[in-house]
Enzyme design. Sequence first.
Site, PDB file in Angstrom:
ATOM      1  CG  ASN A 186      -2.038  -1.109   0.951  1.00 40.08           C
ATOM      2  OD1 ASN A 186      -2.148  -1.656  -0.147  1.00 40.08           O
ATOM      3  ND2 ASN A 186      -2.769  -1.439   1.998  1.00 40.08           N
ATOM      4  NE  ARG A 244     -11.980   0.166  -4.701  1.00 42.87           N
ATOM      5  CZ  ARG A 244     -11.616   1.384  -4.282  1.00 42.87           C
ATOM      6  NH1 ARG A 244     -10.450   1.515  -3.702  1.00 42.87           N
ATOM      7  NH2 ARG A 244     -12.369   2.435  -4.472  1.00 42.87           N
ATOM      8  CB  CYS A 280     -13.488  -4.806  -4.514  1.00 48.36           C
ATOM      9  SG  CYS A 280     -13.176  -4.381  -2.826  1.00 48.36           S
ATOM     10  NE  ARG A 300     -12.278  -0.383  -1.002  1.00 50.51           N
ATOM     11  CZ  ARG A 300     -11.215  -1.156  -1.205  1.00 50.51           C
ATOM     12  NH1 ARG A 300     -11.386  -2.409  -1.468  1.00 50.51           N
ATOM     13  NH2 ARG A 300      -9.994  -0.663  -1.155  1.00 50.51           N
ATOM     14  CG  ASP A 328     -18.046   9.746  -1.874  1.00 55.82           C
ATOM     15  OD1 ASP A 328     -17.469   8.636  -1.791  1.00 55.82           O
ATOM     16  OD2 ASP A 328     -18.441  10.362  -0.881  1.00 55.82           O
ATOM     17  CG  LEU A 329     -14.729  10.899   0.662  1.00 51.62           C
ATOM     18  CD1 LEU A 329     -14.026  10.283   1.862  1.00 51.62           C
ATOM     19  CD2 LEU A 329     -15.612  12.072   1.105  1.00 51.62           C
ATOM     20  NE  ARG A 366      -5.642  -7.627  -5.894  1.00 53.12           N
ATOM     21  CZ  ARG A 366      -6.635  -6.752  -5.693  1.00 53.12           C
ATOM     22  NH1 ARG A 366      -7.870  -7.200  -5.574  1.00 53.12           N
ATOM     23  NH2 ARG A 366      -6.407  -5.476  -5.622  1.00 53.12           N
TER      24      ARG A 366
HETATM   25  C1  EPZ Z   1      -6.573   1.727   1.313  1.00 52.05           C
HETATM   26  O1  EPZ Z   1      -7.760   1.540   0.550  1.00 52.05           O
HETATM   27  C2  EPZ Z   1      -5.854   0.396   1.269  1.00 52.05           C
HETATM   28  N1  EPZ Z   1      -5.508   0.065  -0.113  1.00 52.05           N
HETATM   29  C3  EPZ Z   1      -6.744  -0.695   1.865  1.00 52.05           C
HETATM   30  O2  EPZ Z   1      -5.989  -1.911   1.880  1.00 52.05           O
HETATM   31  C4  EPZ Z   1      -7.068  -0.318   3.310  1.00 52.05           C
HETATM   32  O3  EPZ Z   1      -7.955  -1.287   3.843  1.00 52.05           O
HETATM   33  C5  EPZ Z   1      -7.736   1.061   3.333  1.00 52.05           C
HETATM   34  O4  EPZ Z   1      -6.878   2.029   2.684  1.00 52.05           O
HETATM   35  C6  EPZ Z   1      -7.998   1.538   4.753  1.00 52.05           C
HETATM   36  O5  EPZ Z   1      -6.817   1.553   5.465  1.00 52.05           O
HETATM   37  C7  EPZ Z   1      -4.429   0.651  -0.683  1.00 52.05           C
HETATM   38  O6  EPZ Z   1      -3.757   1.466  -0.079  1.00 52.05           O
HETATM   39  C8  EPZ Z   1      -4.118   0.237  -2.077  1.00 52.05           C
HETATM   40  P1  EPZ Z   1     -10.111   4.349   2.108  1.00 52.05           P
HETATM   41  P2  EPZ Z   1      -8.682   2.822   0.182  1.00 52.05           P
HETATM   42  O7  EPZ Z   1     -10.314   5.312   0.996  1.00 52.05           O
HETATM   43  O8  EPZ Z   1      -7.830   3.990  -0.087  1.00 52.05           O
HETATM   44  C9  EPZ Z   1     -14.797   4.992   2.294  1.00 52.05           C
HETATM   45  C10 EPZ Z   1      -5.603  -4.188   1.521  1.00 52.05           C
HETATM   46  O9  EPZ Z   1      -6.120  -5.219   1.969  1.00 52.05           O
HETATM   47  N2  EPZ Z   1     -14.590   5.936   1.183  1.00 52.05           N
HETATM   48  O10 EPZ Z   1      -9.340   4.790   3.309  1.00 52.05           O
HETATM   49  O11 EPZ Z   1      -9.653   2.402  -0.847  1.00 52.05           O
HETATM   50  C11 EPZ Z   1     -14.569   3.540   1.845  1.00 52.05           C
HETATM   51  O12 EPZ Z   1     -15.759   3.021   1.262  1.00 52.05           O
HETATM   52  C12 EPZ Z   1      -6.475  -3.024   1.094  1.00 52.05           C
HETATM   53  O13 EPZ Z   1      -4.358  -4.007   1.396  1.00 52.05           O
HETATM   54  C13 EPZ Z   1     -15.664   6.698   0.753  1.00 52.05           C
HETATM   55  O14 EPZ Z   1     -16.776   6.596   1.276  1.00 52.05           O
HETATM   56  O15 EPZ Z   1      -9.445   3.021   1.565  1.00 52.05           O
HETATM   57  C14 EPZ Z   1     -14.213   2.848   3.127  1.00 52.05           C
HETATM   58  O16 EPZ Z   1     -15.409   2.499   3.811  1.00 52.05           O
HETATM   59  C15 EPZ Z   1      -7.950  -3.303   1.297  1.00 52.05           C
HETATM   60  N3  EPZ Z   1     -15.488   7.560  -0.289  1.00 52.05           N
HETATM   61  C16 EPZ Z   1     -13.470   3.921   3.914  1.00 52.05           C
HETATM   62  O17 EPZ Z   1     -13.789   5.173   3.292  1.00 52.05           O
HETATM   63  C17 EPZ Z   1     -14.270   7.709  -0.911  1.00 52.05           C
HETATM   64  O18 EPZ Z   1     -14.167   8.539  -1.857  1.00 52.05           O
HETATM   65  C18 EPZ Z   1     -11.958   3.747   3.882  1.00 52.05           C
HETATM   66  O19 EPZ Z   1     -11.559   3.785   2.542  1.00 52.05           O
HETATM   67  C19 EPZ Z   1     -13.190   6.925  -0.462  1.00 52.05           C
HETATM   68  C20 EPZ Z   1     -13.362   6.044   0.602  1.00 52.05           C
END
Ligand code: EPZ
Length: 421
Positions: free
Chosen positions: A24, A93, A117, A122, A125-126, A401
């Site tokens: 990550n 993604r 996924c 996922r 919007d933010l 992955r």
């Molecule tokens: C990153 O995903 C990681 N992936 C994820 O790791 C990790 O679980 C996650 O951060 C949380 O730590 C990578 O870095 C490639 P988020 P990301 O945006 O960026 C909501 C693994 O197993 N959200 O912090 O997609 C979202 O739905 C993977 O290595 C919105 O609502 O995570 C979630 O509920 C899985 N709108 C929460 O925020 C948005 O625009 C956290 O998502 C973006 C996110």
Amino acid sequence: MVSSLVITGGQKLKGEIRVEGSKNAVLPILAATVLNGGLNVIKNCPGLKDVEIMIEILREIGCVVSKEGSTIIVDSSSVNSTIVPEAYAIEMRSSIIFLGPILSRFGKATIGHPGGCDIGPRPIDLHLKALKKMGTKIQDAQRGFIYCEADKLKGCDIQLDYPSVGATENIMLAAVFAEGDTYIRNAAKEPEIVDLQNFLIGLGVNISGAGTSVVHIEGAANKKLKNIEHVIISDRITAGTYMVAAAMTGGDVTLKGIVPEHISATVSSLREAGCRINVKRNELHISGPARPKAIDIIRTLPYPGFPTDMQAQIVTMLAIARGTSIVVETVFENRFMYVEELLRMGANIKLEGRIAVIKGVKKLTGAQVAARDLRGGAALVLAGLAAEGVTTVSSIKHIDRGYENIEEKLAQLGALIRREV
Ligand code: EPZ
């Protein structure tokens, strides 16, 4: 090619392994190599499927990419496209992270909508709300693509509704060539954000605050960025996964190349479960108890709280603990899919929405199980290590992955595990 891992449980893991570079951290940094239109030497990259896909995308838009062991060299001077094909967005993604750097350097970007996924919708919007505020015109997704255009991105003050890791990273990258300063408030504080900041500083970007809730980027509209050599931080989730393997098998394991402060939440929970853990510099030694103790309650939280990416692994350990534990998944909507597979191995877990109530059983029994997502799949491997008899984990493409040669590393520690193609 459907491959499986076949595990004969009951071995106490012993020995030492080196933890690979962080998935990550390397994914956003590979996307950021688009920015300098020059040479980027990235060291300590993990050998993962997701990294291969990122390299394919970089080549697709015109970069010249080569690999020497764990070093990836990206020459982004020859970028000739701002379109990331939809197929990649569906396959991975996190390809959405190309949006910021391509938009920042070229003023336009077309990218497949990542869609959801297995662990949740996922949304992005933010990401899009922030880019719009910076002056991006975004056509709603048509035929699966998002079309973005910005004559000139403007630096601005962005308040994130949620400390999203991906949104924080995309905004950091979009802000590099914007006019004026960008402040990201309620930013994600994960170590991977800090590694990305360090990479950008190496390119010559004026950025600070990563690791805190306010990240400040001084936009440098026409600045020529430098070439760079960067070493990726160690993977804190891979480290945590192997620590749980030791905890579940009463093992005695040393992990090399770790960053202690990145895994403090996991260390704290494993000590509470009865593990003896010594950390010194970039090494950690863990001894598992005869049987883990239950933990009253664990909530997954944004960093530095207990990581959601360790939730499946800790629940699996608690499935054989003495006593009843509760785990609350506060980050993703649907991150308990592996539980039904654990039930088939004799676990006693009740799910209520985002809450899992885990009544520890003495022993799990080996079974045929299927990985459904990356961390849930890894958790099933951990269950197999501790179970009585043979466990076959299928659909291990999910596991490949995020884990480099998982069966080789576990076999190095004495596990009876083999890959069957
Ligand atoms: C990153 O995903 C990681 N992936 C994820 O790791 C990790 O679980 C996650 O951060 C949380 O730590 C990578 O870095 C490639 P988020 P990301 O945006 O960026 C909501 C693994 O197993 N959200 O912090 O997609 C979202 O739905 C993977 O290595 C919105 O609502 O995570 C979630 O509920 C899985 N709108 C929460 O925020 C948005 O625009 C956290 O998502 C973006 C996110």
